[in-house]
Design an enzyme around this catalytic site. Structure first.
Site, PDB file in Angstrom:
ATOM      1  N   TYR A  30      48.100  33.519  44.257  1.00  0.00           N
ATOM      2  CA  TYR A  30      47.809  32.214  44.867  1.00  0.00           C
ATOM      3  C   TYR A  30      48.743  31.124  44.376  1.00  0.00           C
ATOM      4  CZ  TYR A  30      43.293  33.101  47.168  1.00  0.00           C
ATOM      5  OH  TYR A  30      42.309  33.510  48.014  1.00  0.00           O
ATOM      6  N   LYS A  34      43.930  46.806  40.260  1.00  0.00           N
ATOM      7  CA  LYS A  34      44.713  47.790  41.018  1.00  0.00           C
ATOM      8  C   LYS A  34      45.803  48.288  40.071  1.00  0.00           C
ATOM      9  CE  LYS A  34      45.693  49.920  44.916  1.00  0.00           C
ATOM     10  NZ  LYS A  34      44.806  50.918  45.579  1.00  0.00           N
ATOM     11  N   ASP A  84      39.937  48.882  45.779  1.00  0.00           N
ATOM     12  CA  ASP A  84      39.552  49.556  47.029  1.00  0.00           C
ATOM     13  C   ASP A  84      38.223  50.289  46.847  1.00  0.00           C
ATOM     14  OD1 ASP A  84      40.983  51.183  45.270  1.00  0.00           O
ATOM     15  OD2 ASP A  84      42.125  52.241  46.821  1.00  0.00           O
ATOM     16  N   ASP A  94      38.371  36.783  46.097  1.00  0.00           N
ATOM     17  CA  ASP A  94      38.231  36.104  47.388  1.00  0.00           C
ATOM     18  C   ASP A  94      37.728  37.094  48.429  1.00  0.00           C
ATOM     19  OD1 ASP A  94      38.579  34.083  49.402  1.00  0.00           O
ATOM     20  OD2 ASP A  94      40.443  35.074  49.984  1.00  0.00           O
ATOM     21  N   ASP A 137      33.591  37.588  50.171  1.00  0.00           N
ATOM     22  CA  ASP A 137      33.228  37.554  51.599  1.00  0.00           C
ATOM     23  C   ASP A 137      32.522  38.848  51.980  1.00  0.00           C
ATOM     24  OD1 ASP A 137      34.523  35.040  52.018  1.00  0.00           O
ATOM     25  OD2 ASP A 137      35.259  35.683  53.976  1.00  0.00           O
TER      26      ASP A 137
END
Ligand code: NAD
Ligand code: IPM
Ligand code: MN
Length: 352
Positions: free
Chosen positions: A136, A186, A218, A242, A246
């Protein structure tokens, strides 16, 4: 208790108004509210999504209640003028590196989840998302390759101090609640994640009472909707948090239900300075129609009372009223009901 209210764009002002009405209904002595412009609304009025005067108001406050930013008419502006820079700028300027996003299916409300009820019943997790680093805030740009092709690039990085301080927040939360901690990364592909994992392991030495495991992002996405009961506290970087939050909100039933607290190190008289906002955006598709679910913002106000003002009882009172409203069928269109923003707000206030 000085609160800067920053409604922003789209449904931001609609949902913020209901959260403010809930705070006012509690008639807390010493509560003062200021309102400021952010996002596309601020750009159109002042030529900048985060005007100096708004930033100054935010710095003066003990807590910030934030709606949402995002305006399709601004999507072609240079990046530094886009509405989203308001929330990114506030987080960065105010040092709000720790984002708490609780996702929970209330007992008896499993039917609101699109998951099978027996799976939904196990969903009660706290996502601790790092908020001021990662891809970001790295260098980014577009360039032309030697072959003459356009190329976009964004640098992902985390320093060890950034990982250490957010890891401590997550470990403390897990220790206080007696919950296991899952660190999401990851590390099978990214060096940023390898450093993340190494530092989390170092911090773990300070918290022998917390059961820690590491999971690739994942797999974490899959487990969130197949075995949510495995998770207590989830520790994530900015981008993974983020996306997973959601996902978790949809598993609860709606993005209109998930609140958040963004905290740094600054203490106020009664708690930690923080910014409180729903995890959803400005929802341009339903803005101005009185349809938005304000519960996420109302629950964010509850988190504010808990974390910034030490008012645990009042926070629990708001959360109880929201849970009762849902149980009584006060549902917005996002949950298959027909209640509008104002009716949901009124329904919550009646149950306070
Ligand atoms: P969004 O969260 O605004 O909307 C996604 C979907 O969820 C839409 O269908 C919307 O109608 C629905 N939705 C969201 N909140 C709802 C609510 N309270 N009640 C009922 N339905 C709700 O995400 P998006 O469409 O990807 O983004 C729209 C704009 O918001 C973009 O400009 C984006 O950058 C911005 N955004 C801002 C924030 C923030 O301010 N913190 C967060 C996310 C997105
Ligand atoms: C959120 C939003 C923001 C983010 C955007 C609007 C910058 O999606 O708060 O979840 O990505 O952090
Ligand atoms: Mn988001």
């Amino acid at each position: 208790m000085k609160i800067a209210v920053l409604p922003g764009d789209g449904i931001g002002p609609e949902v913020t108004a209901e959260a403010v009405a809930v705070l006012e209904a509690l008639a807390l002595p010493g509560l003062t509210l200021f309102t400021g412009d952010v996002g596309g609304a601020a750009y159109h009025r002042h030529g900048h999504p985060l005007p100096e005067e708004t930033l100054a108001m935010a710095r003066e406050a003990d807590a910030i209640l934030f709606g949402a930013v995002g305006d399709p008419t601004c999507d072609a502006l240079e990046r530094h003028l886009r509405p989203e820079q308001a929330i990114l700028g506030l987080r960065k300027h105010l040092g709000l590196f720790a984002n708490l996003r609780p996702a929970k299916v209330f007992a008896g409300l499993e039917h609101l989840s699109p998951l099978r009820a027996d799976i939904a019943a196990g969903l009660d997790m706290l996502i601790v998302r790092e908020l001021t680093g990662d891809v970001y805030f790295g260098a980014k740009g577009q360039r032309t390759t030697d072959a003459g092709e356009r190329e976009g690039w964004d640098a992902m990085s985390y320093s060890e101090s950034e990982v250490r301080r957010i890891a401590h927040v997550a470990f403390r939360a897990a220790a206080a609640a007696g919950l296991p901690l899952t660190s999401v990364d990851k590390a099978n592909v990214l060096e940023t994640s390898q450093l993340w994992r190494d530092v989390v392991l170092e911090v773990a030495a300070d918290y022998p009472q917390v059961a820690l495991d590491h999971m690739y992002v994942d797999n974490a996405a899959m487990q969130t909707v197949s075995h949510p009961e495995r998770f207590g506290v989830l520790l994530t970087g900015n981008l993974f948090g983020d996306i997973l939050s959601d996902l978790a909100s949809a598993a609860v039933g709606s993005i209109g239900l998930l609140p958040s607290a963004s905290l740094g190190e600054r203490q106020t008289g009664h708690g930690t300075f923080g910014l409180y906002e729903p995890i959803h955006g400005s929802a341009p598709d339903i803005a101005g129609q009185g349809k938005a679910n304000p519960m996420a913002t109302i629950l964010s106000a509850a988190m504010m009372l808990r974390h910034s003002f030490g008012l645990e009882d009042q926070a629990a009172r708001i959360e109880g009223a929201v849970a009762r409203a849902l149980a009584d069928g006060i549902l917005g269109g996002d949950l298959g009901g027909s209640h509008g923003t104002a009716a949901i707000g009124a329904g919550v206030r009646e149950r306070l």
